[in-house]
Design a protein around this motif. Sequence first.
Motif, PDB file in Angstrom:
ATOM      1  N   CYS A   1       0.866  -1.176   0.000  1.00 26.50           N
ATOM      2  CA  CYS A   1       0.000   0.000   0.000  1.00 26.50           C
ATOM      3  C   CYS A   1       0.906   1.232   0.000  1.00 26.50           C
TER       4      CYS A   1
ATOM      5  N   ALA B   1      -0.893   7.110  -2.421  1.00 27.33           N
ATOM      6  CA  ALA B   1      -1.326   7.540  -3.759  1.00 27.33           C
ATOM      7  C   ALA B   1      -1.092   9.038  -3.915  1.00 27.33           C
TER       8      ALA B   1
ATOM      9  N   LEU C   1       4.051   6.913  -7.942  1.00 26.95           N
ATOM     10  CA  LEU C   1       3.766   5.483  -8.071  1.00 26.95           C
ATOM     11  C   LEU C   1       4.633   4.844  -9.150  1.00 26.95           C
TER      12      LEU C   1
ATOM     13  N   SER D   1      -2.904   1.013  -5.081  1.00 30.20           N
ATOM     14  CA  SER D   1      -2.517   2.424  -5.065  1.00 30.20           C
ATOM     15  C   SER D   1      -3.029   3.160  -6.294  1.00 30.20           C
TER      16      SER D   1
ATOM     17  N   GLU E   1      -6.478   2.131   0.216  1.00 25.80           N
ATOM     18  CA  GLU E   1      -5.778   1.076  -0.534  1.00 25.80           C
ATOM     19  C   GLU E   1      -5.941  -0.290   0.136  1.00 25.80           C
TER      20      GLU E   1
END
Length: 497
Positions: free
Chosen positions: A388, A391, A397, A414, A432
Amino acid sequence: MAVKIEALKMLKPTHMKLLYHHVISHALYLCLGPLLVLHLPRLSISMQSDLRELAEQPWVNVRTIVAGATLLIAMAAVYVTSRPRPVYLVDMYCYKPSEAYMGARSMIIKQFESSGAFTGDTVAFQRKMLERCGIGDSSYFPASLLCRPINMSHKTAREEAEMVVFGAVDELFRTTGLKAKDVRILVVNCSTFNPTPSYTAMIVNRYKLRGDVMSYNLGGMGCSAGLVSIDLAKNLLQVHPNSYALVVSTENITLNAYFGNNRSMLLSNSLFRVGAAALLLSNIRSDRRRSKYQLLHTVRANKAADDCSYSCVLQEEDADGKIGIALSKELMAVAGDALKANITTLGPLVLPMSEQLLFLAAVIMKKVFKFKINSYVPDFKLAFEHFCIHAGGRAVLDELEKNLHLTAWHMEPSRMTLYRFGNTSSSSLWYELSYCEAKRRIRKDDRVWQIAFGSGFKCNSAVWRALKTVSHVQKNPWIDEIDKFPVQVPKEAPLTP
């Protein structure tokens, strides 16, 4: 001979590494069997000799046995009383606003245009960011930013805070059946909105918590503050037995929007959305049966001593006196350094010995023998089943997926959280994890690694182990629409009129 050569060719490097990992991980058991076989005759003779001695001198041996047993019991008592208390995550709830607060990206651009605060170039720049940010058209905004004219005030900010925080805590109390008077520890984090009375006072007043509740209100700690709250609650639960801790993570969007033309401050308008998460932690051993997870580790890396790290995410006034959060161009490099510091501490706690040996060998070859090789990145997929990652945005990411050698499946929670709910700051990690639960991916003994980045600059980690298979989820922000996910998120999604 030819058959052996063909068999060796079929062994890919990944297979060889997996074989190596299993051999090292089970080396103790692989060696124990042959050692027992070799020493079994000698052990049997020694046991027979001891039994004969016990028969000949019973009182001497009884005294020895009693003394030894007393010592063992004393050592066991010291171990039991000194070991850390377990911390359980009983349950959690992530707030999901009604459709009235849903804001499509095209509508947000129209709001920006109607405000009259932005130049044409600034509006075009924000449009481009919205097209590339990885967020869909179903995320949520506060009413203050959806109305015309936009109403950014302390009153509307408090209304947003009460809506998301009370909404999350109401459902958590309903789901767990916990009484408000049972909450002994309260930790709330929100970075940019710190009203008086505080968030904790708002919760105490609303739910009539006990008068001696230990309340902590964390502000200005950015998107990683959710794990700071977990770490604080964990430490408090170590010294207060038989206690429940309520942890609430949120961010306030009403006063987080920036209505100026400094491009370094405009990213918050594209990424941040409404959200909040409420969690119930316990150190009561009987709660293990009904809890979902046990907290294994929390690791915090703080790089604020470095000037570049300290100033890469900075709330300040622009040239026109308008407040916003400025992001520097060094942000990704700073985040990489903070992550490296964090996993350097976390790695020895979670990685199997096979990965630690490979990492050590790479360091020796590079530092001692001066070989020109890249630093070895441990395979964290051998330590965790689920990831996790905060985000924070598509770029963050992408970088984490590449640097940690993760797969699209590992990054799915995510990326889908970013797409569906946007960057909900410190609460995003729980959206998440809720995604993983709604997808029924959590199995008993699975390990979850949460990673969060925040201003300061900080990189924080938490490691959880599932205490049971999460097969039935009653309350979850994803549960009504989980079958629609995952979706394909294009690199650039043009705004519809």
